[in-house]
Design a protein around this motif. Structure first.
Motif, PDB file in Angstrom:
ATOM      1  N   ILE A 334     -34.707 -38.203  19.063  1.00  0.00           N
ATOM      2  CA  ILE A 334     -34.168 -37.571  20.275  1.00  0.00           C
ATOM      3  C   ILE A 334     -34.101 -38.583  21.404  1.00  0.00           C
ATOM      4  O   ILE A 334     -33.103 -38.674  22.129  1.00  0.00           O
ATOM      5  CB  ILE A 334     -35.038 -36.361  20.679  1.00  0.00           C
ATOM      6  CG1 ILE A 334     -34.999 -35.289  19.591  1.00  0.00           C
ATOM      7  CG2 ILE A 334     -34.565 -35.782  22.013  1.00  0.00           C
ATOM      8  CD1 ILE A 334     -36.005 -34.169  19.801  1.00  0.00           C
ATOM      9  N   GLN A 335     -35.163 -39.361  21.580  1.00  0.00           N
ATOM     10  CA  GLN A 335     -35.188 -40.379  22.630  1.00  0.00           C
ATOM     11  C   GLN A 335     -34.077 -41.401  22.422  1.00  0.00           C
ATOM     12  O   GLN A 335     -33.423 -41.833  23.388  1.00  0.00           O
ATOM     13  CB  GLN A 335     -36.551 -41.081  22.644  1.00  0.00           C
ATOM     14  CG  GLN A 335     -37.704 -40.176  23.029  1.00  0.00           C
ATOM     15  CD  GLN A 335     -39.061 -40.823  22.797  1.00  0.00           C
ATOM     16  OE1 GLN A 335     -39.155 -41.984  22.409  1.00  0.00           O
ATOM     17  NE2 GLN A 335     -40.125 -40.079  23.029  1.00  0.00           N
ATOM     18  N   LEU A 336     -33.854 -41.776  21.169  1.00  0.00           N
ATOM     19  CA  LEU A 336     -32.824 -42.769  20.868  1.00  0.00           C
ATOM     20  C   LEU A 336     -31.434 -42.254  21.218  1.00  0.00           C
ATOM     21  O   LEU A 336     -30.651 -42.946  21.895  1.00  0.00           O
ATOM     22  CB  LEU A 336     -32.898 -43.136  19.381  1.00  0.00           C
ATOM     23  CG  LEU A 336     -31.925 -44.218  18.905  1.00  0.00           C
ATOM     24  CD1 LEU A 336     -32.246 -45.561  19.544  1.00  0.00           C
ATOM     25  CD2 LEU A 336     -31.971 -44.340  17.379  1.00  0.00           C
ATOM     26  N   ILE A 337     -31.107 -41.045  20.777  1.00  0.00           N
ATOM     27  CA  ILE A 337     -29.784 -40.484  21.069  1.00  0.00           C
ATOM     28  C   ILE A 337     -29.609 -40.272  22.566  1.00  0.00           C
ATOM     29  O   ILE A 337     -28.530 -40.524  23.127  1.00  0.00           O
ATOM     30  CB  ILE A 337     -29.582 -39.158  20.296  1.00  0.00           C
ATOM     31  CG1 ILE A 337     -29.440 -39.450  18.791  1.00  0.00           C
ATOM     32  CG2 ILE A 337     -28.352 -38.421  20.802  1.00  0.00           C
ATOM     33  CD1 ILE A 337     -28.233 -40.299  18.442  1.00  0.00           C
ATOM     34  N   HIS A 338     -30.654 -39.812  23.223  1.00  0.00           N
ATOM     35  CA  HIS A 338     -30.594 -39.633  24.682  1.00  0.00           C
ATOM     36  C   HIS A 338     -30.245 -40.953  25.365  1.00  0.00           C
ATOM     37  O   HIS A 338     -29.395 -40.998  26.271  1.00  0.00           O
ATOM     38  CB  HIS A 338     -31.940 -39.108  25.182  1.00  0.00           C
ATOM     39  CG  HIS A 338     -32.052 -39.024  26.675  1.00  0.00           C
ATOM     40  ND1 HIS A 338     -32.661 -40.003  27.431  1.00  0.00           N
ATOM     41  CD2 HIS A 338     -31.616 -38.095  27.552  1.00  0.00           C
ATOM     42  CE1 HIS A 338     -32.599 -39.682  28.697  1.00  0.00           C
ATOM     43  NE2 HIS A 338     -31.975 -38.524  28.811  1.00  0.00           N
ATOM     44  N   GLN A 339     -30.876 -42.025  24.932  1.00  0.00           N
ATOM     45  CA  GLN A 339     -30.602 -43.338  25.535  1.00  0.00           C
ATOM     46  C   GLN A 339     -29.160 -43.765  25.284  1.00  0.00           C
ATOM     47  O   GLN A 339     -28.483 -44.257  26.189  1.00  0.00           O
ATOM     48  CB  GLN A 339     -31.575 -44.374  24.954  1.00  0.00           C
ATOM     49  CG  GLN A 339     -31.544 -45.711  25.680  1.00  0.00           C
ATOM     50  CD  GLN A 339     -32.669 -46.625  25.223  1.00  0.00           C
ATOM     51  OE1 GLN A 339     -33.469 -46.260  24.373  1.00  0.00           O
ATOM     52  NE2 GLN A 339     -32.729 -47.807  25.782  1.00  0.00           N
ATOM     53  N   PHE A 340     -28.676 -43.559  24.075  1.00  0.00           N
ATOM     54  CA  PHE A 340     -27.296 -43.950  23.753  1.00  0.00           C
ATOM     55  C   PHE A 340     -26.279 -43.098  24.527  1.00  0.00           C
ATOM     56  O   PHE A 340     -25.242 -43.607  24.958  1.00  0.00           O
ATOM     57  CB  PHE A 340     -27.040 -43.816  22.249  1.00  0.00           C
ATOM     58  CG  PHE A 340     -27.666 -44.904  21.434  1.00  0.00           C
ATOM     59  CD1 PHE A 340     -27.697 -46.207  21.903  1.00  0.00           C
ATOM     60  CD2 PHE A 340     -28.221 -44.641  20.193  1.00  0.00           C
ATOM     61  CE1 PHE A 340     -28.267 -47.221  21.150  1.00  0.00           C
ATOM     62  CE2 PHE A 340     -28.794 -45.648  19.431  1.00  0.00           C
ATOM     63  CZ  PHE A 340     -28.819 -46.944  19.920  1.00  0.00           C
ATOM     64  N   VAL A 341     -26.578 -41.811  24.704  1.00  0.00           N
ATOM     65  CA  VAL A 341     -25.657 -40.941  25.448  1.00  0.00           C
ATOM     66  C   VAL A 341     -25.555 -41.398  26.905  1.00  0.00           C
ATOM     67  O   VAL A 341     -24.464 -41.433  27.484  1.00  0.00           O
ATOM     68  CB  VAL A 341     -26.121 -39.470  25.370  1.00  0.00           C
ATOM     69  CG1 VAL A 341     -25.407 -38.604  26.396  1.00  0.00           C
ATOM     70  CG2 VAL A 341     -25.870 -38.917  23.973  1.00  0.00           C
ATOM     71  N   LEU A 342     -26.678 -41.781  27.502  1.00  0.00           N
ATOM     72  CA  LEU A 342     -26.646 -42.272  28.885  1.00  0.00           C
ATOM     73  C   LEU A 342     -25.911 -43.601  28.982  1.00  0.00           C
ATOM     74  O   LEU A 342     -25.214 -43.870  29.967  1.00  0.00           O
ATOM     75  CB  LEU A 342     -28.074 -42.417  29.416  1.00  0.00           C
ATOM     76  CG  LEU A 342     -28.867 -41.122  29.591  1.00  0.00           C
ATOM     77  CD1 LEU A 342     -30.206 -41.401  30.259  1.00  0.00           C
ATOM     78  CD2 LEU A 342     -28.093 -40.105  30.422  1.00  0.00           C
ATOM     79  N   ILE A 343     -26.056 -44.455  27.966  1.00  0.00           N
ATOM     80  CA  ILE A 343     -25.318 -45.726  27.952  1.00  0.00           C
ATOM     81  C   ILE A 343     -23.817 -45.450  27.868  1.00  0.00           C
ATOM     82  O   ILE A 343     -23.013 -46.055  28.582  1.00  0.00           O
ATOM     83  CB  ILE A 343     -25.779 -46.595  26.766  1.00  0.00           C
ATOM     84  CG1 ILE A 343     -27.184 -47.143  27.029  1.00  0.00           C
ATOM     85  CG2 ILE A 343     -24.801 -47.756  26.528  1.00  0.00           C
ATOM     86  CD1 ILE A 343     -27.793 -47.867  25.834  1.00  0.00           C
ATOM     87  N   ALA A 344     -23.435 -44.515  26.993  1.00  0.00           N
ATOM     88  CA  ALA A 344     -22.008 -44.194  26.820  1.00  0.00           C
ATOM     89  C   ALA A 344     -21.389 -43.682  28.111  1.00  0.00           C
ATOM     90  O   ALA A 344     -20.186 -43.842  28.345  1.00  0.00           O
ATOM     91  CB  ALA A 344     -21.842 -43.159  25.706  1.00  0.00           C
TER      92      ALA A 344
END
Length: 673
Positions: A334-344
């Motif tokens: 969850i933390q990983l996807i959250h980080q990638f979504v904010l980067i996107a």
């Protein structure tokens, strides 16, 4: 020599210095040429076969550009020459020729600009000149190294040589070796000098040089050097300790591409340098340089995640029922996807859409469902932020049309249902607020009917009539599905308000926020959704009865005001059906009680009550408002007289009635006569 081109002839006067006087040697056309070595040649303007001047460009001659039209120099034999050009463009052309010669043929010549400095005289500025070669640092020459780096900072050739020293001759490693010796021996001056050396290299704003800072064998040493800042001699940061603790590379899912692994590490280190180590030192240019490097790296990482055949499948596979992954591993996902979504979120629409669509296609919903069932609040918070970020980009990404026959033309309401559950049942106030905002976005017809442009679309295609019709059709289907499958669950707390009123001990801050949010959502739906949809739902489920009961004094003033504002908005819609429903069910009873109890107060409660009463009293054009005024007079005249606004209104009605009675008497007298 091949890289230097001869210049076009430019009209010029030739002068030589004899004693203290400049002697005019004639007028001709000057050009820079490179046959058998570079030189200036001036040919007589009247006789091209006569050469007024031929001056070789060689040795360590210094050429001075004075004002805009003069080039002055002294040759190797001590003769002084000056060329006075007719036009500034001619002088500029020969100066560029000299710069090319210095860079490619004669590195020891120099060109300086002599600039008038008003009353203070003149200053010189080096345009091109001999570039010193970087020297290897030692324990004893660090001051010279700093001076050399400062001198060469504006020279591209020096930068190229320095980059070669760093990449191929272990320049940074030698700095680190000196640092280790100086720290061991407590040689503070050398430690300060080393910090200045590294800062100078950073301020070159050269991405190639900064890239070398990120290698595994030097990064720890360089951040250690930056701990000893001479500007803050009494303070020392702990860069190394922090970097050791936080830079362990965790792989939630194994990454098979070593280049991407390296890129992720370097991006983290760049972020660490920008936000921590160099945060107070960076000027705008250096900050933008590092930010650009980070952005480019993140773009490559997102592209890998989007395009890779297995990464997202493996990641979302952690949330399959048959998966044996630990709770900790799933939370890290969850933390990983959250980080990638904010980067996107930082990228343009097309790559952002591609990434978000890849998440949905690979199974993002499985992650979200797990997160909202997780007891850890952080998981639910991160999942909510993921949802909010994506729906801000395109609402309909979360709501694809069902394809099975049983639910033809219905929209999947899973996400809405999840958010409703968070709003009503979650104890975290922040999550409630986020879910409320997300629901407003999801239920806004503007967002539904005008989502982000499809990938690859052009502005012209966005205006296409068929696409506009399709988006409106999708919006209608979406809202119909909401009212059919989710709206009842959303407003169930208002429908079952009696259960809450029977146990007042349950009324707390959490409950207040929930019901205040429901009042605002009901208000939003009544105003923004098509009336046949929203009105029938609101009236059939008697939601206005619940809203009016929330104005009762058994609830907090915050909640009472939220309910009253909702009721006011419904009244201001000037809708016949709502008006008749309010009158038939006596829904302004608690409003009148609230007005009565706040008559002697000067606060928000009294102000809000007066505002609603004023709206009703002063609207004479609408039949609906006339009905409401009649309803208030008939049922609450005695209470309204206690309030100054109500009293004025009642008196004005009495005056009108008297005038009408007098008019009737006059007519009667006229008829008798």
């Amino acid at each position: 020599m091949d890289s230097v081109q001869s210049t076009a002839p430019r009209r010029v006067k030739v002068y030589t210095l004899e004693g203290d006087k400049w002697i005019d040697r004639g007028t001709g056309y000057c050009s820079g040429e490179v046959d058998n070595g570079p030189y200036f040649i001036v040919r007589n303007e009247n006789d091209a076969s006569e050469t007024l001047l031929k001056a070789n460009i060689e040795g360590s001659t210094q050429y001075q550009k004075q004002q805009d039209t003069l080039i002055v120099w002294t040759d190797n034999e001590g003769n002084d020459y000056a060329l006075s050009f007719q036009e500034p463009e001619g002088c500029l052309s020969l100066c560029e020729f000299l710069i090319n010669i210095q860079h490619n043929v004669e590195p020891n010549i120099s060109l300086v600009a002599v600039i008038s400095n008003g009353q203070d005289g003149e200053i010189t500025e080096v345009i091109a000149g001999p570039v010193p070669e970087p020297c290897f640092p030692t324990d004893d020459n660090l001051v010279d190294v700093i001076e050399l780096l400062n001198q060469g900072s504006k020279s591209n050739k020096f930068r190229e040589t320095l980059l070669d020293f760093i990449e191929n001759r272990n320049y940074l490693n030698k700095l680190i070796e000196i640092f280790e010796r100086s720290e061991k021996n407590r040689n503070l001056m050398n430690l300060y000098y080393l910090c200045d050396v590294v800062k100078t290299l950073v301020f070159y704003n050269d991405s190639a040089i900064l890239e070398t800072f990120l290698d595994d064998d030097v990064i720890m040493g360089l951040v250690a050097i930056l701990e000893y800042d001479p500007e803050f001699p009494n303070y020392k940061t702990n860069n190394r300790e922090y970097l050791k603790e936080t830079s362990r590379f965790k792989e939630v899912i194994p990454i098979n591409d070593n280049e991407i692994k390296t890129l992720i590490k370097k991006t983290f280190r760049l972020q660490f340098l920008k936000d921590v180590v160099l945060a107070r030192l960076l000027d705008d240019l250096t900050f933008n340089c590092i930010s650009t490097m980070i952005h480019l790296n993140e773009g490559q990482i997102l592209k890998f995640i989007t395009d890779d055949a297995s990464f997202l499948n493996d990641l979302f596979g952690l949330y399959d029922m048959q998966s044996e992954a630990t709770i900790k591993k799933r939370r890290e996902g969850i933390q990983l996807i959250h980080q990638f979504v904010l980067i996107a979120k930082k990228f343009q629409q097309t790559p952002r859409s591609e990434f978000y669509i890849a998440l949905f296609n690979k199974g993002l919903f499985k992650l979200i469902l797990f997160a909202f069932k997780d007891k850890l609040t952080d998981s639910r918070i991160l999942a909510t932020e993921i949802i909010v970020t994506i729906i801000e980009h395109d609402v309909l990404l979360f709501n694809k049309l069902e394809t099975d026959d049983e639910k033809e033309n219905e929209v999947d309401m899973t996400l809405v249902t999840i958010l409703i559950d968070v709003l009503i049942n979650d104890s975290n106030v922040g999550l409630k607020t986020q879910s409320f905002e997300a629901l407003k976005v999801l239920l806004d017809p503007v967002n539904i009917e005008s989502p982000s442009s499809p990938i690859g679309s052009s502005p012209a295609s966005d205006l296409n009539h068929n696409e506009t019709h399709d988006s409106i059709s999708i919006g209608n289907e979406y809202l119909q599905s909401f009212y059919k499958n989710a709206a009842l669950k959303l407003f169930l707390p208002i429908i079952k308000l009696d259960e809450l009123k029977s146990d007042s001990s349950k009324i707390n801050k959490n409950i207040t926020i929930t019901y205040s949010s429901l009042c605002e959502l009901l208000n939003f739906m009544a105003k923004e959704h098509e009336k046949p949809l929203s009105r029938s739902f609101i009236l059939e489920n008697h939601l206005l009865v619940g809203i009016s009961e929330l104005i009762n004094k058994s609830f907090s003033n915050q909640l009472r005001l939220s309910a009253l504002r909702c009721l006011k908005s419904i009244i201001m819609l000037d809708d016949e059906f709502y008006t008749r429903y309010i009158i038939q069910n006596d829904l302004l009873k608690d409003f009148i009680s609230m007005l009565d109890e706040s008559n002697d107060s000067n606060n928000m409660v009294n102000s809000t009550c007066l505002n609603l009463l004023n709206i009703i009293v002063n609207n004479d054009t609408s039949i609906n408002f006339r009905l409401l005024k009649n309803y208030l007079i008939v049922n609450y005249k005695s209470i309204l007289k206690k309030n100054f606004l109500g009293r004025q209104w009642i008196l004005s009605i009495s005056d009108k009635e008297e005038e009408e009675d007098d008019d009737d008497d006059d007519w009667k007298r006229l008829l008798k006569s």
